[in-house]
Design a protein around this motif. Sequence first.
Motif, PDB file in Angstrom:
ATOM      1  N   HIS A  44      -7.953 -10.778 -10.616  1.00 52.02           N
ATOM      2  CA  HIS A  44      -7.640 -10.764  -9.070  1.00 52.02           C
ATOM      3  C   HIS A  44      -6.532 -10.241  -8.628  1.00 52.02           C
ATOM      4  CE1 HIS A  44     -11.264 -13.402  -8.764  1.00 52.02           C
ATOM      5  NE2 HIS A  44     -10.580 -13.989  -9.964  1.00 52.02           N
ATOM      6  N   GLY A  45      -5.739  -9.503  -9.575  1.00 54.12           N
ATOM      7  CA  GLY A  45      -4.590  -8.909  -9.210  1.00 54.12           C
ATOM      8  C   GLY A  45      -3.142  -9.765  -8.988  1.00 54.12           C
ATOM      9  N   PRO A  46      -2.134  -9.242  -8.441  1.00 55.13           N
ATOM     10  CA  PRO A  46      -0.837  -9.971  -8.497  1.00 55.13           C
ATOM     11  C   PRO A  46      -0.976 -10.858  -7.404  1.00 55.13           C
ATOM     12  CG  PRO A  46      -0.443  -7.713  -7.683  1.00 55.13           C
ATOM     13  CD  PRO A  46      -1.876  -7.737  -8.238  1.00 55.13           C
ATOM     14  N   LYS A  47      -0.202 -11.983  -7.154  1.00 57.44           N
ATOM     15  CA  LYS A  47      -0.143 -12.808  -6.084  1.00 57.44           C
ATOM     16  C   LYS A  47      -0.165 -12.322  -4.793  1.00 57.44           C
ATOM     17  CE  LYS A  47       2.275 -17.028  -4.740  1.00 57.44           C
ATOM     18  NZ  LYS A  47       3.420 -18.206  -5.055  1.00 57.44           N
ATOM     19  N   TYR A  48       1.101 -11.119  -4.805  1.00 58.75           N
ATOM     20  CA  TYR A  48       1.269 -10.571  -3.576  1.00 58.75           C
ATOM     21  C   TYR A  48       0.979  -8.897  -3.883  1.00 58.75           C
ATOM     22  CZ  TYR A  48       2.975 -14.494  -0.872  1.00 58.75           C
ATOM     23  OH  TYR A  48       3.278 -15.408  -0.290  1.00 58.75           O
ATOM     24  N   LEU A  49       0.226  -8.220  -3.155  1.00 52.03           N
ATOM     25  CA  LEU A  49       0.244  -6.934  -3.210  1.00 52.03           C
ATOM     26  C   LEU A  49       0.542  -6.070  -2.143  1.00 52.03           C
ATOM     27  CD1 LEU A  49      -1.561  -4.556  -5.055  1.00 52.03           C
ATOM     28  CD2 LEU A  49      -3.511  -5.206  -3.799  1.00 52.03           C
ATOM     29  N   ASN A  50       1.129  -4.988  -2.187  1.00 50.97           N
ATOM     30  CA  ASN A  50       1.507  -4.245  -1.002  1.00 50.97           C
ATOM     31  C   ASN A  50       0.787  -2.895  -0.980  1.00 50.97           C
ATOM     32  OD1 ASN A  50       4.093  -5.869  -0.514  1.00 50.97           O
ATOM     33  ND2 ASN A  50       4.524  -4.975  -2.375  1.00 50.97           N
ATOM     34  N   THR A  51       0.869  -2.292   0.281  1.00 51.00           N
ATOM     35  CA  THR A  51       0.188  -1.129   0.336  1.00 51.00           C
ATOM     36  C   THR A  51       0.620   0.063  -0.600  1.00 51.00           C
ATOM     37  OG1 THR A  51      -0.072  -1.174   2.893  1.00 51.00           O
ATOM     38  CG2 THR A  51      -0.045   0.932   2.057  1.00 51.00           C
ATOM     39  N   ALA A  52      -0.209   0.975  -1.217  1.00 55.27           N
ATOM     40  CA  ALA A  52       0.257   1.706  -2.102  1.00 55.27           C
ATOM     41  C   ALA A  52       1.385   2.875  -1.391  1.00 55.27           C
ATOM     42  CB  ALA A  52      -0.749   3.022  -2.517  1.00 55.27           C
ATOM     43  N   ASP A  53       2.213   3.115  -2.010  1.00 51.47           N
ATOM     44  CA  ASP A  53       3.283   4.228  -1.480  1.00 51.47           C
ATOM     45  C   ASP A  53       2.700   5.428  -0.738  1.00 51.47           C
ATOM     46  OD1 ASP A  53       5.372   2.815  -2.773  1.00 51.47           O
ATOM     47  OD2 ASP A  53       5.757   4.261  -4.360  1.00 51.47           O
ATOM     48  N   THR A  54       3.230   5.463   0.377  1.00 50.25           N
ATOM     49  CA  THR A  54       2.820   6.548   1.133  1.00 50.25           C
ATOM     50  C   THR A  54       3.865   7.255   1.792  1.00 50.25           C
ATOM     51  OG1 THR A  54       3.008   5.126   3.327  1.00 50.25           O
ATOM     52  CG2 THR A  54       1.077   4.661   1.904  1.00 50.25           C
ATOM     53  N   PRO A  55       3.540   8.313   2.601  1.00 43.52           N
ATOM     54  CA  PRO A  55       4.767   8.766   3.345  1.00 43.52           C
ATOM     55  C   PRO A  55       5.501   8.135   4.336  1.00 43.52           C
ATOM     56  CG  PRO A  55       2.745  10.238   3.269  1.00 43.52           C
ATOM     57  CD  PRO A  55       2.383   8.921   2.857  1.00 43.52           C
ATOM     58  N   LEU A  56       5.098   6.814   4.680  1.00 43.29           N
ATOM     59  CA  LEU A  56       5.724   6.022   5.673  1.00 43.29           C
ATOM     60  C   LEU A  56       6.391   4.722   4.931  1.00 43.29           C
ATOM     61  CD1 LEU A  56       3.572   5.826   8.581  1.00 43.29           C
ATOM     62  CD2 LEU A  56       5.819   6.999   8.593  1.00 43.29           C
ATOM     63  N   PHE A  57       5.711   4.471   3.687  1.00 45.00           N
ATOM     64  CA  PHE A  57       5.818   3.032   3.155  1.00 45.00           C
ATOM     65  C   PHE A  57       6.272   3.302   1.756  1.00 45.00           C
ATOM     66  CE2 PHE A  57       4.515  -0.525   0.662  1.00 45.00           C
ATOM     67  CZ  PHE A  57       5.362  -1.379   1.209  1.00 45.00           C
ATOM     68  N   HIS A  58       7.489   2.486   1.221  1.00 55.30           N
ATOM     69  CA  HIS A  58       7.676   2.305  -0.016  1.00 55.30           C
ATOM     70  C   HIS A  58       8.298   1.114  -0.307  1.00 55.30           C
ATOM     71  CE1 HIS A  58       8.993   3.047  -4.073  1.00 55.30           C
ATOM     72  NE2 HIS A  58      10.173   2.748  -3.996  1.00 55.30           N
ATOM     73  N   LYS A  59       7.467   0.177  -0.960  1.00 54.34           N
ATOM     74  CA  LYS A  59       7.974  -1.170  -0.960  1.00 54.34           C
ATOM     75  C   LYS A  59       9.500  -1.558  -1.254  1.00 54.34           C
ATOM     76  CE  LYS A  59       6.745  -2.600  -5.783  1.00 54.34           C
ATOM     77  NZ  LYS A  59       5.864  -3.350  -6.467  1.00 54.34           N
ATOM     78  N   GLY A  60      10.121  -0.633  -2.117  1.00 54.88           N
ATOM     79  CA  GLY A  60      11.524  -0.889  -2.353  1.00 54.88           C
ATOM     80  C   GLY A  60      12.374  -0.421  -1.136  1.00 54.88           C
ATOM     81  N   ASP A  61      12.021   0.279  -0.025  1.00 58.26           N
ATOM     82  CA  ASP A  61      12.590   0.567   0.957  1.00 58.26           C
ATOM     83  C   ASP A  61      12.748  -0.574   2.175  1.00 58.26           C
ATOM     84  OD1 ASP A  61      13.625   2.746  -0.338  1.00 58.26           O
ATOM     85  OD2 ASP A  61      12.092   4.129   0.566  1.00 58.26           O
ATOM     86  N   GLN A  62      11.692  -1.273   2.144  1.00 60.40           N
ATOM     87  CA  GLN A  62      11.558  -2.241   3.210  1.00 60.40           C
ATOM     88  C   GLN A  62      11.588  -3.612   2.985  1.00 60.40           C
ATOM     89  OE1 GLN A  62       8.965   0.534   3.261  1.00 60.40           O
ATOM     90  NE2 GLN A  62      10.059   1.606   4.740  1.00 60.40           N
ATOM     91  N   LEU A  63      11.922  -4.662   3.874  1.00 59.87           N
ATOM     92  CA  LEU A  63      11.706  -5.920   3.933  1.00 59.87           C
ATOM     93  C   LEU A  63      10.729  -6.302   4.670  1.00 59.87           C
ATOM     94  CD1 LEU A  63      15.539  -6.610   4.557  1.00 59.87           C
ATOM     95  CD2 LEU A  63      14.066  -7.291   2.315  1.00 59.87           C
ATOM     96  N   TYR A  64       9.917  -7.521   4.429  1.00 51.75           N
ATOM     97  CA  TYR A  64       8.930  -8.017   5.338  1.00 51.75           C
ATOM     98  C   TYR A  64      10.002  -9.085   6.261  1.00 51.75           C
ATOM     99  CZ  TYR A  64       5.434 -10.599   7.355  1.00 51.75           C
ATOM    100  OH  TYR A  64       4.602 -11.225   8.054  1.00 51.75           O
ATOM    101  N   VAL A  65       9.779  -8.533   7.388  1.00 52.64           N
ATOM    102  CA  VAL A  65      10.853  -9.140   8.480  1.00 52.64           C
ATOM    103  C   VAL A  65       9.746  -9.866   9.411  1.00 52.64           C
ATOM    104  CG1 VAL A  65      12.704  -9.031  10.172  1.00 52.64           C
ATOM    105  CG2 VAL A  65      12.526  -7.661   7.922  1.00 52.64           C
ATOM    106  N   VAL A  66      10.313 -11.207   9.837  1.00 50.32           N
ATOM    107  CA  VAL A  66       9.753 -11.953  10.888  1.00 50.32           C
ATOM    108  C   VAL A  66      10.798 -12.613  11.740  1.00 50.32           C
ATOM    109  CG1 VAL A  66       8.131 -13.969  11.638  1.00 50.32           C
ATOM    110  CG2 VAL A  66       7.669 -12.553   9.642  1.00 50.32           C
ATOM    111  N   GLY A  67      10.793 -11.952  13.111  1.00 51.80           N
ATOM    112  CA  GLY A  67      11.839 -12.595  14.035  1.00 51.80           C
ATOM    113  C   GLY A  67      12.496 -11.628  14.930  1.00 51.80           C
ATOM    114  N   GLN A  68      13.416 -12.071  15.537  1.00 54.50           N
ATOM    115  CA  GLN A  68      14.145 -11.231  16.590  1.00 54.50           C
ATOM    116  C   GLN A  68      15.326 -10.340  15.703  1.00 54.50           C
ATOM    117  OE1 GLN A  68      13.105 -10.513  19.376  1.00 54.50           O
ATOM    118  NE2 GLN A  68      11.383 -11.895  19.171  1.00 54.50           N
ATOM    119  N   PRO A  69      15.585  -9.149  15.951  1.00 58.37           N
ATOM    120  CA  PRO A  69      16.588  -8.525  15.337  1.00 58.37           C
ATOM    121  C   PRO A  69      17.842  -8.949  15.605  1.00 58.37           C
ATOM    122  CG  PRO A  69      15.314  -6.866  16.615  1.00 58.37           C
ATOM    123  CD  PRO A  69      14.595  -8.307  16.920  1.00 58.37           C
TER     124      PRO A  69
END
Length: 179
Positions: free
Chosen positions: A108-133
């Motif tokens: 069933h794959g890993p516990k968490y799965l991210n979008t594949a690398d794209t021109p906009l997204f690379h999992k090592g470059d972003q954080l998952y952020v919830v809240g006010q800056p």
Amino acid sequence: LITQFYEARLPESWAQPYLTGRLRQDITGHPQIRPGYAPDGWTSLVQHLHQYGVTDEEMLTSGVATRASTGKLIDRFRDRLVFPISYDRQILGFVGRRNPSYEDDTKHGPKYLNTADTPLFHKGDQLYVVGQPSATPVLVEGPLDAIAVSLATCGRFTGAAPLGTSLTQSQAVELLGMG
């Protein structure tokens, strides 16, 4: 279009009561978090997007679909609780949590799965952020922890989770720029 597809499927899935149980509140329809559910079908999203004229190449480039060994286009996220990954109000990709009734990564794959690398997204470059800056950032392990921190503190703290197994230098720089 993709986020709305996932959001519309949350209420009738296992993911909605699971999420409510984990967070002790129902966040269905939350305008900043936007939780959703990726159905347990091989081509549910692909077929939906084809109805709107989205091409196979566009789905592959956005990282929400992949090619099966047969060459057929299939959904990247299947039977997962999903959250959009945003930066500066732009959705860059998604993170999906595997159905907790499955403990087997190989089937069933890993516990968490991210979008594949794209021109906009690379999992090592972003954080998952919830809240006010402007809120104080709190580094946590995963997306559900980030949501819990922000909700439990009524926004005084911002939950931030790496999108991978470790904090990268790019993510640390993003974290330093918060708060």
